[in-house]
Design a protein around this motif. Structure first.
Motif, PDB file in Angstrom:
ATOM      1  N   HIS B 422       0.819  -1.202   0.124  1.00 20.54           N
ATOM      2  CA  HIS B 422       0.057   0.054  -0.028  1.00 20.54           C
ATOM      3  C   HIS B 422       0.655   1.175   0.103  1.00 20.54           C
ATOM      4  O   HIS B 422       0.337   2.471   0.289  1.00 20.54           O
ATOM      5  N   SER B 479      -8.830   5.056  -2.344  1.00 17.72           N
ATOM      6  CA  SER B 479      -8.258   4.163  -1.522  1.00 17.72           C
ATOM      7  C   SER B 479      -7.202   3.527  -2.497  1.00 17.72           C
ATOM      8  O   SER B 479      -6.304   2.862  -1.696  1.00 17.72           O
ATOM      9  N   GLN B 480      -6.842   3.771  -3.533  1.00 20.42           N
ATOM     10  CA  GLN B 480      -5.737   3.208  -4.488  1.00 20.42           C
ATOM     11  C   GLN B 480      -4.417   3.882  -4.490  1.00 20.42           C
ATOM     12  O   GLN B 480      -3.360   3.383  -4.817  1.00 20.42           O
ATOM     13  N   ALA B 482      -1.022   5.493  -3.539  1.00 18.53           N
ATOM     14  CA  ALA B 482      -0.132   4.928  -2.875  1.00 18.53           C
ATOM     15  C   ALA B 482       0.527   6.242  -1.825  1.00 18.53           C
ATOM     16  O   ALA B 482       0.676   7.385  -2.299  1.00 18.53           O
ATOM     17  N   LYS B 486      -3.205   7.738   4.605  1.00 18.74           N
ATOM     18  CA  LYS B 486      -4.145   6.949   4.084  1.00 18.74           C
ATOM     19  C   LYS B 486      -5.409   7.546   4.622  1.00 18.74           C
ATOM     20  O   LYS B 486      -5.699   7.677   5.978  1.00 18.74           O
ATOM     21  N   GLY B 490      -8.726   4.111   2.524  1.00 21.45           N
ATOM     22  CA  GLY B 490      -7.239   3.450   2.356  1.00 21.45           C
ATOM     23  C   GLY B 490      -7.193   2.485   3.643  1.00 21.45           C
ATOM     24  O   GLY B 490      -6.456   1.413   3.302  1.00 21.45           O
ATOM     25  N   ALA B 494      -6.740  -1.670   3.331  1.00 20.07           N
ATOM     26  CA  ALA B 494      -5.319  -2.398   4.038  1.00 20.07           C
ATOM     27  C   ALA B 494      -6.031  -3.200   4.965  1.00 20.07           C
ATOM     28  O   ALA B 494      -5.254  -4.426   5.105  1.00 20.07           O
ATOM     29  N   ASP B 497      -7.210  -6.176   2.936  1.00 23.73           N
ATOM     30  CA  ASP B 497      -6.026  -6.883   2.593  1.00 23.73           C
ATOM     31  C   ASP B 497      -5.087  -7.785   3.253  1.00 23.73           C
ATOM     32  O   ASP B 497      -4.552  -8.827   3.174  1.00 23.73           O
TER      33      ASP B 497
END
Lengths: 505, 505
Positions: B422, B479-480, B482, B486, B490, B494, B497
């Motif tokens: 992330h 949310s994507q 980098a 966050k 985000g 995370a 994930d």
């Protein structure tokens, strides 16, 4: 009671301090005065109530101007034509004089301020001036009833009675009042300076007080310890510790703690026995009791009710298990270094994990002859600096020296005489364990005594009171009754007789 | 940041602790999940707000039952059919499980209590759940936003998103929640015991947290110091001192002082340098950092922003002028003995001359491996007794041991992998300077890590916040994106994930 075996009411004499004093015949127009006081007692009680109902909490600034004005107006009503406020940087003083054309002049010290109250702890409104039934009789229960507005207004009632019955006073009177006694009299000198010329002519100074304990035993006070009141504080600084606010307690791993610093600085002031002052030189100026003090101490000791004091204080054992002789001498002759309070961080219920950024402790030190507050604070400062605590700040909130008047002085002799004639031969205390600004007067060479009959208690505590009409057994309501606790009428008559004694002794 | 030079987003790998971890390919249905979270972000924010608006101040007992019920109901809504309260002698625990039929089981620790608030210090209502503009973006400003209700509910939002998009969870979930973390987890063991069987089957434990600082740098927490929280107190007793209430300060001449006694007892706990714990044996159980810890410390040190920490704390100099290497090692590896608060007598404005009848200090000690709170308190007790302070009472308000999980453990490897993917390769802290009840799980042999992205601050302080939509530069709302801080979306992705990584790693 002082040498009760030596008190002979028939001979009307008391042997005191090794000297037999022959009491003079009753002075003043005693029977008429007594009758007048008895006839006007309800009105006199109302004067005390009026004083109680005017709050005057110097620490909080509550009612101070109104109380000062009330006192000044009362003095004007009593014929003190020049009564006036003395502005200071704090609460005002009040001074006034009454020229009776007499040979002698007596100054009367009045503190018109009182301690704060915690209303929840009182069983009556603290400023309600209520009369309450009490095991000792009917009492006035209010803040200031004992310390000191009760006995002070009783004194002024006596003055009013003398003026009413005799048309004048036996002495010229000078009232010197301050509103900051409970703050350590920071402007007491300024008030005294405002009437320095009048004071120069004075022969004696009286500090009205309820001098009887619950058993009716009387005391006469010749002086007091001095007072040094300090605030010691630490805080985060560029040298270490949190500077802005408390931080999370876990950072103690790398951040200095102002609280620990204060704790170590404080600990260094007292030896590990928890009693002996460890500041080098602090005791050097303490002189041993004089021969006269030793004699008085011995006489005080003979009648000292140690057990009642322990009960009153809720203390079962003096420091080190001292016996009564040692305890009494320490109480009256030793300096102290006391922590009045300490505060830092969180000390409520449960947990809070913080590293506080500051800490404060309040200390008072009672000083005995020949210590001075200036030297005492300088020794503490030097000691802390020497140990590396230069960052521990010291603020002096109050400081005045000890003071004392000889037992052979005019007001001491007069008070012993009068109280004895009233059936209350007094214990003579060379000084009290506490502090009061006697030094304002003794520094001018004036003899000053804390004197008065009657009983009160609860100074600095809830349900403070002064006995107005003693219960049977603890005294009687009449002004003429001998022995036991004097009621307001008896207290007033004794003050009137004391003024006559001061005129004629 | 941990070894930023070793982070190669192209290779999608990070060298950590000397081991190069190859990150697995993205797991889960990532694009659909990200879209779902973005689409439902307003609703997810509303869940956090709902948690903020339910006060849950354990120290004051404020809203605790309602918050426990709210949490249980949320778990039921998420399909934790057996979610239930666990009654304790204090605030209840909440436990619940979600059987996904998966191979692995992950336990999630939730603290649902928060610190008290001082409303006057807040710029918004502390329990208002308000969204506020902040230099870092649009933030949720409320008590618990950062510590820990914000990240905890964010985790549950991730769970809800997985269920909505994928129909099930990649792991079985077990929630273990307590309402007394801020009180030192006195009944944490009872809550764990209530689900001991389920826990026995767990493979890893997560403690959701906002692991990014204001610069966007992430950290992963492998453990915490232990905590011993004590109250030391002194009081007048038959052996000396006022037993009933404070007394006039002048009696210090003959009456023992509980405050001085506490000051001396406290002073004895720390050497004169103000830092070294002087309790004999206290440091004996401290083991030096292991090779793995040394390596991690070195990596933490390389990126440690000492200056920002000093600014945040308002501290200009560490103890002894320690350099950053020594300070960091002390912060993470040294036990502490801290005074959180001390109180006795009067410490308000002006003067009050009293001899207090009692004194209290609160202390916390942070413990490192292999210290135990039982041994620590016993050493303090023995030390005080030996010095004659047997009368100083010690009450243990909380105590738990340090705990730590290896960097090679499943949850640590999974978190490093996911956060790196992330764009936030984490600094790995072998432990934090503070305390948290990791021991509840590590004592069962379970690896437990504090993990999560996002940024919040103000724990235990006013204006606590969690960033919901980062400002440009500190991150983006998507949310994507980098790197950088966050936002809530985000953070949630995370967590989703991370659960996949835990299932598949």
């Amino acid at each position: 009671m002082l040498l009760p075996e030596a008190y002979d009411p028939i001979r009307n004499a008391v042997r005191l301090g090794g000297v037999t004093l022959e009491a003079p015949e009753p002075a003043g127009q005693r029977p008429a005065l007594a009758a007048y006081i008895d006839d006007h007692i309800e009105e006199h009680v109302a004067h005390l109530q009026r004083w109680m109902r005017q709050p005057s909490v110097s620490a909080e600034g509550l009612g101070m101007k109104d109380m000062a004005a009330l006192l000044r107006d009362d003095l004007v009503d009593l014929g003190f034509a020049d009564a006036r406020l003395v502005p200071t940087d704090g609460h005002p003083g009040v001074v006034g004089s009454h020229d009776a054309g007499a040979e002698r002049t007596v100054a009367v010290y009045i503190m018109y301020d009182v301690q704060p109250v915690e209303p929840a702890d009182w069983s009556v409104p603290a400023f309600g001036g209520e009369l309450v039934d009490h095991p000792l009789g009917r009492v006035l229960m209010a803040r200031g009833a004992a310390n000191q507005k009760g006995p002070e207004r009783a004194f002024l009632n006596a003055v009013a009675s003398l003026l009413a019955v005799e048309g004048s006073l036996p002495v010229n009177l000078l009232v010197v009042a301050e509103g900051e006694e409970e703050l350590g009299s920071p402007h007491g000198q300024a008030v005294v300076d405002a009437c320095r010329e009048c004071l120069a002519a004075a022969d004696a100074v009286l500090l009205p007080t309820n001098g009887q304990n619950a058993a009716g035993e009387a005391e006469l006070i010749l002086g007091a310890k001095g007072l040094l009141y300090l605030e010691l504080s630490t805080a985060g600084s560029p040298a270490g510790g949190p500077t802005r606010s408390e931080i999370h307690g876990s950072y103690r791993a790398i951040v200095d703690s102002p609280v620990w610093r204060l704790v170590h600085a404080l600990a260094s002031l007292l030896a590990e026995d928890g009693t002996t002052i460890a500041v080098p030189g602090y005791l050097d100026a303490v002189r041993p009791p004089s021969a006269e003090e030793r004699r008085l101490l011995g006489e005080v000791l003979a009648g000292w009710d140690e057990a009642t004091l322990k009960t009153t204080l809720g203390v079962e054992r003096w420091i080190g298990g001292w016996d009564r002789a040692e305890a009494l001498e320490r109480l009256l002759c030793s300096p102290t270094l006391n922590i009045d309070g300490i505060r830092a961080g969180y000390a409520g219920p449960g947990m809070k994990t913080i590293l506080p950024h500051r800490a404060t402790a309040k200390l008072d030190s009672r000083l005995v002859p020949d210590q001075t507050p200036e030297e005492a604070v300088s020794l503490i400062r030097r000691h802390l600096d020497r140990l590396g605590f230069a960052d521990v700040a010291i603020e002096v909130l109050a400081g005045y020296p000890p003071a004392q008047t000889p037992v052979s002085s005019l007001p001491a002799r007069a008070a012993i005489d009068v109280f004895t004639r009233h059936g209350c031969p007094p214990v003579v205390l060379p000084r009290v364990a506490g502090s009061a600004p006697y030094h304002l007067f003794t520094a001018l060479g004036l003899p000053a005594v804390g004197a008065g009959l009657g009983h009160g208690a609860g100074a600095h505590a809830p349900d403070e009171y002064m006995v107005i009409w003693p219960a049977a057994g603890s005294g009687t309501a009449g002004s003429q009754s001998a022995g036991g606790i004097k009621g307001l009428a008896g207290v007033e008559l004794a003050y009137a007789d004391l003024l006559h004694a001061l005129a004629g002794a």
